[in-house]
Design an enzyme around this catalytic site. Structure first.
Site, PDB file in Angstrom:
ATOM      1  N   GLU A 143      -4.030   7.691  -5.405  1.00 47.48           N
ATOM      2  CA  GLU A 143      -4.225   6.928  -6.642  1.00 47.48           C
ATOM      3  C   GLU A 143      -5.465   7.429  -7.352  1.00 47.48           C
ATOM      4  O   GLU A 143      -6.481   7.662  -6.684  1.00 47.48           O
ATOM      5  CB  GLU A 143      -4.347   5.434  -6.323  1.00 47.48           C
ATOM      6  N   ARG A 193       0.852  -1.191   0.000  1.00 48.95           N
ATOM      7  CA  ARG A 193       0.000   0.000   0.000  1.00 48.95           C
ATOM      8  C   ARG A 193       0.887   1.241   0.000  1.00 48.95           C
ATOM      9  O   ARG A 193       1.909   1.282   0.707  1.00 48.95           O
ATOM     10  CB  ARG A 193      -0.903   0.039   1.239  1.00 48.95           C
ATOM     11  N   HIS A 197      -1.253   0.095  -9.777  1.00 52.46           N
ATOM     12  CA  HIS A 197      -1.944  -0.793  -8.819  1.00 52.46           C
ATOM     13  C   HIS A 197      -2.490  -2.042  -9.535  1.00 52.46           C
ATOM     14  O   HIS A 197      -3.706  -2.293  -9.514  1.00 52.46           O
ATOM     15  CB  HIS A 197      -3.072  -0.039  -8.105  1.00 52.46           C
TER      16      HIS A 197
HETATM   17  P1  NAD Z   1      -0.974 -11.235   5.125  1.00 50.05           P
HETATM   18  O1  NAD Z   1      -1.868 -10.778   6.209  1.00 50.05           O
HETATM   19  O2  NAD Z   1      -0.971 -12.667   4.738  1.00 50.05           O
HETATM   20  O3  NAD Z   1       0.547 -10.831   5.434  1.00 50.05           O
HETATM   21  C1  NAD Z   1       0.922  -9.641   6.049  1.00 50.05           C
HETATM   22  C2  NAD Z   1       2.136  -9.921   6.932  1.00 50.05           C
HETATM   23  O4  NAD Z   1       2.595  -8.673   7.458  1.00 50.05           O
HETATM   24  C3  NAD Z   1       1.813 -10.828   8.130  1.00 50.05           C
HETATM   25  O5  NAD Z   1       2.745 -11.865   8.197  1.00 50.05           O
HETATM   26  C4  NAD Z   1       1.904  -9.890   9.334  1.00 50.05           C
HETATM   27  O6  NAD Z   1       2.336 -10.540  10.509  1.00 50.05           O
HETATM   28  C5  NAD Z   1       2.935  -8.893   8.824  1.00 50.05           C
HETATM   29  N1  NAD Z   1       2.903  -7.620   9.532  1.00 50.05           N
HETATM   30  C6  NAD Z   1       1.835  -6.933  10.016  1.00 50.05           C
HETATM   31  N2  NAD Z   1       2.232  -5.781  10.586  1.00 50.05           N
HETATM   32  C7  NAD Z   1       3.569  -5.731  10.471  1.00 50.05           C
HETATM   33  C8  NAD Z   1       4.559  -4.782  10.873  1.00 50.05           C
HETATM   34  N3  NAD Z   1       4.219  -3.649  11.527  1.00 50.05           N
HETATM   35  N4  NAD Z   1       5.854  -5.066  10.597  1.00 50.05           N
HETATM   36  C9  NAD Z   1       6.190  -6.220   9.964  1.00 50.05           C
HETATM   37  N5  NAD Z   1       5.309  -7.150   9.573  1.00 50.05           N
HETATM   38  C10 NAD Z   1       4.020  -6.899   9.825  1.00 50.05           C
HETATM   39  O7  NAD Z   1      -1.350 -10.303   3.871  1.00 50.05           O
HETATM   40  P2  NAD Z   1      -1.056 -10.601   2.323  1.00 50.05           P
HETATM   41  O8  NAD Z   1      -2.174 -11.377   1.742  1.00 50.05           O
HETATM   42  O9  NAD Z   1       0.335 -11.110   2.180  1.00 50.05           O
HETATM   43  O10 NAD Z   1      -1.180  -9.111   1.743  1.00 50.05           O
HETATM   44  C11 NAD Z   1      -0.315  -8.083   2.179  1.00 50.05           C
HETATM   45  C12 NAD Z   1      -0.785  -6.742   1.669  1.00 50.05           C
HETATM   46  O11 NAD Z   1      -0.580  -6.652   0.266  1.00 50.05           O
HETATM   47  C13 NAD Z   1      -2.297  -6.484   1.815  1.00 50.05           C
HETATM   48  O12 NAD Z   1      -2.640  -6.025   3.100  1.00 50.05           O
HETATM   49  C14 NAD Z   1      -2.576  -5.451   0.754  1.00 50.05           C
HETATM   50  O13 NAD Z   1      -2.529  -4.162   1.294  1.00 50.05           O
HETATM   51  C15 NAD Z   1      -1.436  -5.633  -0.247  1.00 50.05           C
HETATM   52  N6  NAD Z   1      -1.926  -6.049  -1.573  1.00 50.05           N
HETATM   53  C16 NAD Z   1      -1.665  -5.282  -2.656  1.00 50.05           C
HETATM   54  C17 NAD Z   1      -2.119  -5.663  -3.907  1.00 50.05           C
HETATM   55  C18 NAD Z   1      -1.826  -4.855  -5.135  1.00 50.05           C
HETATM   56  O14 NAD Z   1      -2.642  -4.837  -6.037  1.00 50.05           O
HETATM   57  N7  NAD Z   1      -0.691  -4.222  -5.239  1.00 50.05           N
HETATM   58  C19 NAD Z   1      -2.854  -6.842  -4.058  1.00 50.05           C
HETATM   59  C20 NAD Z   1      -3.089  -7.604  -2.921  1.00 50.05           C
HETATM   60  C21 NAD Z   1      -2.621  -7.201  -1.684  1.00 50.05           C
END
Ligand code: NAD
Length: 324
Positions: free
Chosen positions: A262, A233, A281
């Site tokens: 965005e 994000r 995105h």
């Molecule tokens: P997830 O919940 O499986 O993984 C997130 C990880 O981050 C977890 O392991 C969590 O413990 C860790 N985390 C949380 N807070 C933290 C911190 N302060 N410091 C370090 N680690 C921390 O989520 P995911 O499915 O892997 O998705 C991650 C993110 O990717 C989503 O929240 C979304 O915002 C983003 N995303 C972007 C797109 C895109 O189009 N670019 C698409 C999908 C997801």
């Protein structure tokens, strides 16, 4: 009368239309926020893309039973307010992890081998007499990839990066010893990861603790030869600090799929820089993936409309049962 379902994403319509046996399915977008709010009056299920699902929206949707996020990030949804009102919030975990990880690897390879600059060079320079030699890139093999957030997407990136023979470290608020063993990745604290990585890639959710996680201090801690990739994000990076880092050479370059605002405004200073790759995105933007995401949304909505608990509630609502 069938319940009303409103879809605020434009594709794949046929998957969403499969709800027609139990609901009246309508689609956005709307010319204005007012029109959207007006339309919400009778809506019981909402498929939400990037539209903020805030208190104002919820106040205008008194019959709403479920907000089905088309994606895994739900930072645009006021979860507390939904829970207070007995509205389920669902998402699409795992449907898109490999797809976002593919884009992440694509960006890493483009940075390492300067593929986008190379394309521009062929179109404008290569055949010109006396044109400058195209600069060398770097190998991925043996380089350190620092993954911040080893969740679904982060661990998919780790699997893919292994195939490129990269050395992988991660930082996460939760230590993932199973994954360390299974994927052959090692844990590093946040500062060490920044200092030692050749590529840093962000895969944390956007929340108070991660807003501005990468700012001036963190960018200065990174190596001058290192690259930063963000497919999570936009607000996780302080964009002003990143701009400074890119023009003053604190790091070698960056690739961004997500931005604080965005679409990225055309007058953003980032647009003029050659050492940053910008994509709109498109993390989950692959046809098969978008269909899988829509199918999950449909299952979640169908369950709620039938009075059942949806199969994919967000973690904050796991175990909750709303009777409305
Ligand atoms: P997830 O919940 O499986 O993984 C997130 C990880 O981050 C977890 O392991 C969590 O413990 C860790 N985390 C949380 N807070 C933290 C911190 N302060 N410091 C370090 N680690 C921390 O989520 P995911 O499915 O892997 O998705 C991650 C993110 O990717 C989503 O929240 C979304 O915002 C983003 N995303 C972007 C797109 C895109 O189009 N670019 C698409 C999908 C997801």
């Amino acid at each position: 009368m069938k319940p009303k379902v409103l879809i605020l994403v434009d594709w794949p319509k046929d998957v969403f239309m499969s709800l027609n046996d139990v609901a009246d399915v309508g689609f956005g977008p709307f010319e204005s926020r007012e029109e959207l709010l007006e339309e919400l009056r009778d809506v019981e299920a909402l498929v939400a893309g990037v539209t903020p699902v805030d208190r104002e929206l919820l106040e205008n949707a008194p019959k709403l039973k479920v907000v089905a996020r088309f994606g895994v990030g739900y930072d645009n949804v006021d979860v507390e307010e939904c829970t207070k009102r007995g509205i389920y919030v669902t998402y699409t975990p795992n449907a898109l992890s490999d797809t976002v990880a593919d884009l992440t690897m694509g960006l890493i390879i483009c940075l390492a081998r300067k593929i986008l600059q190379a394309d521009r060079y062929v179109r404008t320079e290569w055949a010109k007499p006396g044109s400058l030699k195209f600069p060398l890139g770097v190998d991925l093999s043996g380089k350190v990839l620092g993954i911040i957030g080893l969740g679904r997407i982060g661990s998919s990136v780790a699997r893919k990066a292994k195939a490129f023979n990269m050395r992988i470290t991660y930082y996460d608020v939760i230590r993932r010893e199973n994954l360390e063993r299974n994927l052959g990745v090692s844990y590093a604290d946040f500062n060490s990861l920044l200092k030692t990585s050749d590529f840093v890639t962000l895969h944390v959710p956007l929340m108070d603790a991660t807003r501005g996680l990468i700012g001036e201090r963190e960018l200065k801690a990174m190596k001058e030869t290192s690259y930063l990739v963000n497919t999570s994000r936009g607000p996780i990076i302080d964009e002003d600090a990143l701009y400074k880092a890119l023009i003053e050479g604190w790091i070698a370059g960056a690739a961004l799929d997500v931005f604080t605002e965005e679409p990225l405004p055309l007058d953003s200073p980032l647009i003029k820089l050659n050492n940053v790759i910008l994509t709109p995105h498109i993390g989950s933007a692959a046809a098969e993936t978008r269909r899988r995401m829509a199918e999950m949304d449909v299952k979640n909505i169908r369950s709620v409309l039938m009075g059942k608990v949806p199969p994919n509630p967000i973690p904050e609502q796991k175990g909750l049962v709303f009777k409305r």
